[in-house]
Scaffold this active site. Structure first.
Site, PDB file in Angstrom:
ATOM      1  N   LYS A   1      46.942  91.086  70.119  1.00 21.47           N
ATOM      2  CA  LYS A   1      47.954  90.177  70.851  1.00 21.47           C
ATOM      3  C   LYS A   1      46.873  89.163  71.691  1.00 21.47           C
ATOM      4  CE  LYS A   1      51.743  93.406  71.285  1.00 21.47           C
ATOM      5  NZ  LYS A   1      52.299  94.366  72.128  1.00 21.47           N
TER       6      LYS A   1
ATOM      7  N   ASP B   1      58.456  90.278  77.007  1.00 25.90           N
ATOM      8  CA  ASP B   1      58.765  91.130  76.131  1.00 25.90           C
ATOM      9  C   ASP B   1      60.538  91.436  75.888  1.00 25.90           C
ATOM     10  OD1 ASP B   1      57.086  92.735  74.317  1.00 25.90           O
ATOM     11  OD2 ASP B   1      56.623  94.124  75.890  1.00 25.90           O
TER      12      ASP B   1
ATOM     13  N   GLN C   1      51.894  97.249  77.806  1.00 27.05           N
ATOM     14  CA  GLN C   1      51.841  98.017  76.532  1.00 27.05           C
ATOM     15  C   GLN C   1      52.842  99.393  76.707  1.00 27.05           C
ATOM     16  OE1 GLN C   1      51.126  96.435  73.577  1.00 27.05           O
ATOM     17  NE2 GLN C   1      52.017  98.118  72.576  1.00 27.05           N
TER      18      GLN C   1
END
Ligand code: NDP
Length: 282
Positions: free
Chosen positions: A52, A119, A96
């Site tokens: 990412k 997200d 994460q």
């Protein structure tokens, strides 16, 4: 033989579009920024986070990666999220997953400012998805729909079967399929006669986390098959679909790797750029 839904190729062409949007923002003095927090030493998470950050760099975006030790308390993690919420250089924030077991994922996703929730996991984002209102759509489901759209696959009136009901993939992808007028069936670990149901699917999305669960006899001739699974096994990286058997019956199929995975990352970039554009009221 099925056509390949090539996420790597589509992601490369979307990258060019996104670079142009980043340049347009930079011309106004804004560099889109993504803050990523990783807690502990999960090997897969380390790879995902690295990829990412690397993609941010390729697109000319700003990124900050914070790696916290395994024994970080929930309060300490929430405090770092608060800092990122206040940081005007960061337009998107991602923690994460998975997190160590002593940290509640819900408390963490709820702490991220919905304006930076790239997200799409906080209640506000998921509520907007449910209501069909604008908001950040979770990256993997968004990437799956984009991949099918780019291949000209129409979902209207089709029977879509989703195997998996997680908050990250199964549930949001079901809502997106529904929003495209598919008739959606959601299966899970308590579903009886799974094979009888998946065999009815015009579009089959496997998001289970069980290597090669979906064999040829789970699939109808001519179905579109999307394999979300990423399973690290002694035999290497495997999807939830037994590719060789299923591609012989499907009309279109995603490979693993190179299907849904690259789409997830590029959708994260798109969401972050969108967050920066919204902050700049573009
Ligand atoms: P979860 O473990 O959160 O969810 C798995 C789902 O599958 C659950 O709903 C579970 O049911 C269901 N399930 C488990 N076993 C069976 C079974 N035998 N039959 C039917 N349903 C079953 O996983 P995620 O949704 O987070 O991820 C799924 C897979 O996708 C994983 O391999 C993951 O690594 C991968 N992934 C890939 C991404 C990408 O970018 N390509 C992004 C995110 C995930 P129940 O709810 O009843 O427990």
């Amino acid at each position: 033989m099925a056509i390949l839904l090539d996420g790597k190729k589509l992601s490369a062409s979307l990258r060019e579009e996104l670079k142009a949007r980043v340049e347009a923002l930079k011309a106004r003095g804004i560099t889109p920024g993504l803050g990523v927090i990783r807690v502990g030493d999960d090997a897969a998470s380390e790879v995902y986070v690295r990829n990412k950050a690397r993609m941010c760099e390729r697109l000319g975006m700003h990124s900050v990666v914070l790696h916290l030790p395994e024994d970080t308390t929930q309060e300490q993690l929430l405090a770092r999220i608060d800092e990122m919420n206040r940081d005007p250089a960061l337009h998107g924030i991602l923690v994460q997953l998975p997190l160590p077991p002593h940290i509640q994922e819900d408390a963490v996703t709820a702490r991220i400012d919905p304006k930076k929730d790239v997200d799409g996991f906080c209640s506000e984002s998921l509520g907007a998805l449910l209501k069909g209102e604008p908001g950040f759509v979770p990256c993997t489901p968004k990437g799956i729909l984009r991949l099918m759209e780019s291949a000209g696959i129409s979902l209207r009136g089709k029977h879509a079967v989703v195997v998996g009901r997680s908050m990250i993939v199964g549930k949001p992808v079901s809502l997106l399929l529904l929003s495209q007028d598919a008739t959606v069936t959601v299966c899970h670990s308590r579903t009886q006669n799974l094979r009888d149901i998946t065999r009815q699917a015009d579009v089959l999305v496997a998001a289970v986390g069980k290597p090669q669960l979906i064999t040829g006899d789970f699939v109808k001739e001519g179905a579109v098959v999307v394999d979300v699974g990423i399973n690290r096994t002694p035999d290497g990286l495997l999807g939830d679909v037994l590719f060789d058997e299923v591609q012989a019956k499907a009309s279109a199929i995603t490979p693993v790797p190179g299907g849904v995975g690259p789409m997830t990352i590029i959708m994260l970039m798109e969401n972050t750029i969108e967050a920066a554009e919204r902050a700049a009221q573009i």
